[in-house]
Design a protein around this motif. Structure first.
Motif, PDB file in Angstrom:
ATOM      1  N   GLU A  86       2.411  10.934   1.791  1.00 60.73           N
ATOM      2  CA  GLU A  86       2.535  10.298   3.097  1.00 60.73           C
ATOM      3  C   GLU A  86       1.617  10.991   4.096  1.00 60.73           C
ATOM      4  N   ASP A  87       1.013  10.196   4.972  1.00 68.95           N
ATOM      5  CA  ASP A  87       0.120  10.748   5.988  1.00 68.95           C
ATOM      6  C   ASP A  87       0.330   9.997   7.299  1.00 68.95           C
ATOM      7  N   GLU A  88      -0.517  10.249   8.279  1.00 73.73           N
ATOM      8  CA  GLU A  88      -0.355   9.636   9.596  1.00 73.73           C
ATOM      9  C   GLU A  88      -0.636   8.138   9.596  1.00 73.73           C
ATOM     10  N   HIS A  89      -1.202   7.607   8.507  1.00 74.18           N
ATOM     11  CA  HIS A  89      -1.544   6.188   8.443  1.00 74.18           C
ATOM     12  C   HIS A  89      -0.651   5.386   7.504  1.00 74.18           C
ATOM     13  N   LEU A  90       0.099   6.068   6.642  1.00 72.24           N
ATOM     14  CA  LEU A  90       0.889   5.329   5.656  1.00 72.24           C
ATOM     15  C   LEU A  90       2.039   6.177   5.125  1.00 72.24           C
ATOM     16  N   THR A  91       3.220   5.580   5.115  1.00 80.09           N
ATOM     17  CA  THR A  91       4.410   6.207   4.547  1.00 80.09           C
ATOM     18  C   THR A  91       4.913   5.339   3.393  1.00 80.09           C
ATOM     19  N   LEU A  92       6.046   5.688   2.856  1.00 81.61           N
ATOM     20  CA  LEU A  92       6.672   4.890   1.798  1.00 81.61           C
ATOM     21  C   LEU A  92       7.761   3.964   2.349  1.00 81.61           C
ATOM     22  N   ALA A 127       0.844  -1.194   0.000  1.00 82.03           N
ATOM     23  CA  ALA A 127       0.000   0.000   0.000  1.00 82.03           C
ATOM     24  C   ALA A 127       0.880   1.245   0.000  1.00 82.03           C
ATOM     25  N   VAL A 128       0.505   2.209  -0.820  1.00 83.67           N
ATOM     26  CA  VAL A 128       1.247   3.478  -0.878  1.00 83.67           C
ATOM     27  C   VAL A 128       0.257   4.637  -0.933  1.00 83.67           C
TER      28      VAL A 128
END
Length: 194
Positions: free
Chosen positions: A129-135, A124-125
């Motif tokens: 980027e946010d508080e729930h998902l980065t790279l 998942a990308v």
């Protein structure tokens, strides 16, 4: 990393601890597209299903589980048998310590011993980027010699926003000749592989 890490095959009694490692990824991140974490019994069934054919490995230190990695079928059709999909989850406080790399190296060794030639990861990308998902997962896989081979845009809805998925590939064996039949991991000597 100061810990002495041991990689071994997951056992049934690990299910509750592994579920506890996985649950925060479901509840607080978009790393997993599940909305609710499975209970320990359902998690045990997942482990059993994987272990019918593929490796399911854990990293532990002093009897404490730090993370796990496993492989599964890339696709159900027989012609895909020599390709597999990998997954990895680390305890939230055990990231960036080399544990993931150790788990993946052991998983790849097990898959090579089985005869798997290509390994894939679905990651998942975010658009941003946010508080729930980065790279971070993409960067980890690049460091492990994976390459992006495809992307699905806005295919996962979680936390009231759309997320994308990239597929990454690693060549475990570049041989393009006719393959030998795949060996189920349970029929191999895990102690000599790991």
């Amino acid at each position: 990393m100061n810990r002495d890490i041991h990689i071994r095959v997951a056992r049934e009694f690990d299910a509750a601890a592994l579920r506890d490692i996985y649950a925060p990824y479901v509840e607080r991140t978009a790393v997993s597209f599940e909305y609710e974490a499975p209970d320990a019994a359902a998690f045990l069934e997942r482990i059993r299903h994987v272990q019918e054919k593929y490796p399911y490995l854990v990293a532990e230190s002093d009897g404490e589980l730090l993370g796990y990695a496993y492989a599964g079928s890339f696709h159900s059709r027989e012609a895909y048998s020599w390709s597999a999909e990998a997954s990895i989850y680390l305890r939230m406080d055990c990231r960036r310590m080399g544990i993931g790399s150790a788990l993946y190296r052991a998983l790849e060794a097990a898959l090579r011993a089985m005869g798997v030639r290509r390994l894939y990861a679905s990651i998942a990308v975010p658009d941003e980027e946010d508080e729930h998902l980065t790279l971070d997962s993409v960067y980890f896989h690049i460091a492990m010699d994976y390459h992006i081979v495809g992307e699905f845009r806005h295919c996962g809805w979680k936390f009231n926003r759309w997320y994308n998925t990239v597929w990454m590939e690693k060549v475990l064996d570049p041989d393009t000749s006719a393959p030998s039949p795949l060996k189920p991991f349970r029929e191999l000597d895990a102690d000599t592989i790991l």
